[in-house]
Design a protein around this motif. Structure first.
Motif, PDB file in Angstrom:
ATOM      1  N   GLN A   1       0.840  -1.199   0.000  1.00  0.00           N
ATOM      2  CA  GLN A   1       0.000   0.000   0.000  1.00  0.00           C
ATOM      3  C   GLN A   1       0.880   1.256   0.000  1.00  0.00           C
ATOM      4  O   GLN A   1       0.606   2.216  -0.720  1.00  0.00           O
ATOM      5  CB  GLN A   1      -0.935  -0.003   1.208  1.00  0.00           C
ATOM      6  N   SER A   2       1.931   1.236   0.771  1.00  0.00           N
ATOM      7  CA  SER A   2       2.876   2.358   0.796  1.00  0.00           C
ATOM      8  C   SER A   2       3.560   2.535  -0.561  1.00  0.00           C
ATOM      9  O   SER A   2       3.711   3.666  -1.043  1.00  0.00           O
ATOM     10  CB  SER A   2       3.924   2.123   1.884  1.00  0.00           C
ATOM     11  N   ASP A   3       3.971   1.428  -1.175  1.00  0.00           N
ATOM     12  CA  ASP A   3       4.603   1.509  -2.496  1.00  0.00           C
ATOM     13  C   ASP A   3       3.650   2.102  -3.533  1.00  0.00           C
ATOM     14  O   ASP A   3       4.046   2.912  -4.364  1.00  0.00           O
ATOM     15  CB  ASP A   3       5.074   0.125  -2.961  1.00  0.00           C
ATOM     16  N   VAL A   4       2.387   1.681  -3.480  1.00  0.00           N
ATOM     17  CA  VAL A   4       1.405   2.221  -4.426  1.00  0.00           C
ATOM     18  C   VAL A   4       1.233   3.719  -4.205  1.00  0.00           C
ATOM     19  O   VAL A   4       1.184   4.501  -5.168  1.00  0.00           O
ATOM     20  CB  VAL A   4       0.047   1.477  -4.307  1.00  0.00           C
TER      21      VAL A   4
ATOM     22  N   LEU B   1       9.645   0.567  -7.528  1.00  0.00           N
ATOM     23  CA  LEU B   1       8.510   0.296  -6.645  1.00  0.00           C
ATOM     24  C   LEU B   1       7.690  -0.883  -7.158  1.00  0.00           C
ATOM     25  O   LEU B   1       7.224  -1.709  -6.372  1.00  0.00           O
ATOM     26  CB  LEU B   1       7.644   1.548  -6.494  1.00  0.00           C
ATOM     27  N   ASP B   2       7.533  -0.974  -8.484  1.00  0.00           N
ATOM     28  CA  ASP B   2       6.828  -2.129  -9.070  1.00  0.00           C
ATOM     29  C   ASP B   2       7.555  -3.436  -8.747  1.00  0.00           C
ATOM     30  O   ASP B   2       6.922  -4.451  -8.449  1.00  0.00           O
ATOM     31  CB  ASP B   2       6.704  -1.978 -10.590  1.00  0.00           C
ATOM     32  N   ALA B   3       8.879  -3.403  -8.812  1.00  0.00           N
ATOM     33  CA  ALA B   3       9.669  -4.607  -8.494  1.00  0.00           C
ATOM     34  C   ALA B   3       9.494  -4.985  -7.022  1.00  0.00           C
ATOM     35  O   ALA B   3       9.366  -6.175  -6.694  1.00  0.00           O
ATOM     36  CB  ALA B   3      11.141  -4.369  -8.814  1.00  0.00           C
ATOM     37  N   ASP B   4       9.475  -3.979  -6.155  1.00  0.00           N
ATOM     38  CA  ASP B   4       9.260  -4.252  -4.730  1.00  0.00           C
ATOM     39  C   ASP B   4       7.869  -4.833  -4.491  1.00  0.00           C
ATOM     40  O   ASP B   4       7.699  -5.774  -3.716  1.00  0.00           O
ATOM     41  CB  ASP B   4       9.465  -2.984  -3.900  1.00  0.00           C
ATOM     42  N   ILE B   5       6.875  -4.288  -5.180  1.00  0.00           N
ATOM     43  CA  ILE B   5       5.510  -4.806  -5.049  1.00  0.00           C
ATOM     44  C   ILE B   5       5.456  -6.259  -5.512  1.00  0.00           C
ATOM     45  O   ILE B   5       4.866  -7.108  -4.833  1.00  0.00           O
ATOM     46  CB  ILE B   5       4.519  -3.931  -5.845  1.00  0.00           C
TER      47      ILE B   5
END
Length: 184
Positions: free
Chosen positions: A69-72, A87-91
């Motif tokens: 949620q934080s990454d989004v 951020l997409d990779a982390d998600i």
């Protein structure tokens, strides 16, 4: 009669009979301890594998859900493509971890309450993922206001329902662990 035989024995025979009797008693006590120790070890293993590990998986999945949620939210604010990709990779990494935890949880012997709550949690998670994908896609299309509205009105409320179902599963597992502990 047995007492007469014992009384008529020589001291050497009496000592030998008493030593054999004590060895038999000691063997019985040792076997009883061994048996109940193994039984206790099995119960502890069951508590660990079927109650404590699942609680860890469930709460870890919640932590990763909050991080997603934080990454989004950060994607909504990011203007650089490189930051969005990171951020997409982390998600993606976190989604894989959550999915792995839930795959392990699904393999456990679940009771009716757990099956029902787990299905509700998975449905909430699916709805949550659809909503944050929508917000993320809007942000990628440079439609920041719509992305923010989607995040605020859809993603955040869905993330409230999802943890409630997971927490009820964790509390149920804690209760079951306590019952097993009382049984020991």
């Amino acid at each position: 009669m047995c007492v007469n035989v014992f009384a008529n024995m020589k001291t050497k025979g009496k000592i030998l009979v008493l030593v054999l009797f004590m060895a038999l008693l000691l063997g019985t006590v040792g076997y009883t301890g061994y048996y109940f120790n193994n039984r206790s070890a099995e119960s502890l293993s069951e508590v660990y594998e079927e109650n404590l590990l699942p609680i860890t998986w469930l709460f870890d999945a919640l932590v990763h859900g909050q991080a997603i949620q934080s990454d989004v939210a950060q994607i909504l604010l990011a203007h650089e493509a490189k930051v969005r990709e990171e951020l997409d990779a982390d998600i993606a990494r976190r989604v894989a971890i959550v999915d792995e935890h839930y795959a392990r949880y699904r393999k456990l012997p679940l009771d009716a309450f757990e099956k029902e709550r787990f299905e509700l949690a998975l449905k909430s998670l699916e709805d949550y993922r659809v909503a944050w994908h929508k917000a993320k896609d809007l942000a990628a299309a440079d439609r920041g206001y719509e992305a923010y509205q989607t995040f605020t009105n859809e993603v955040t409320p869905l993330f409230t329902a999802y943890p409630a179902a997971i927490r009820s599963l964790a509390e149920h597992a804690q209760k079951r662990a306590g019952e097993t502990n009382q049984g020991n």
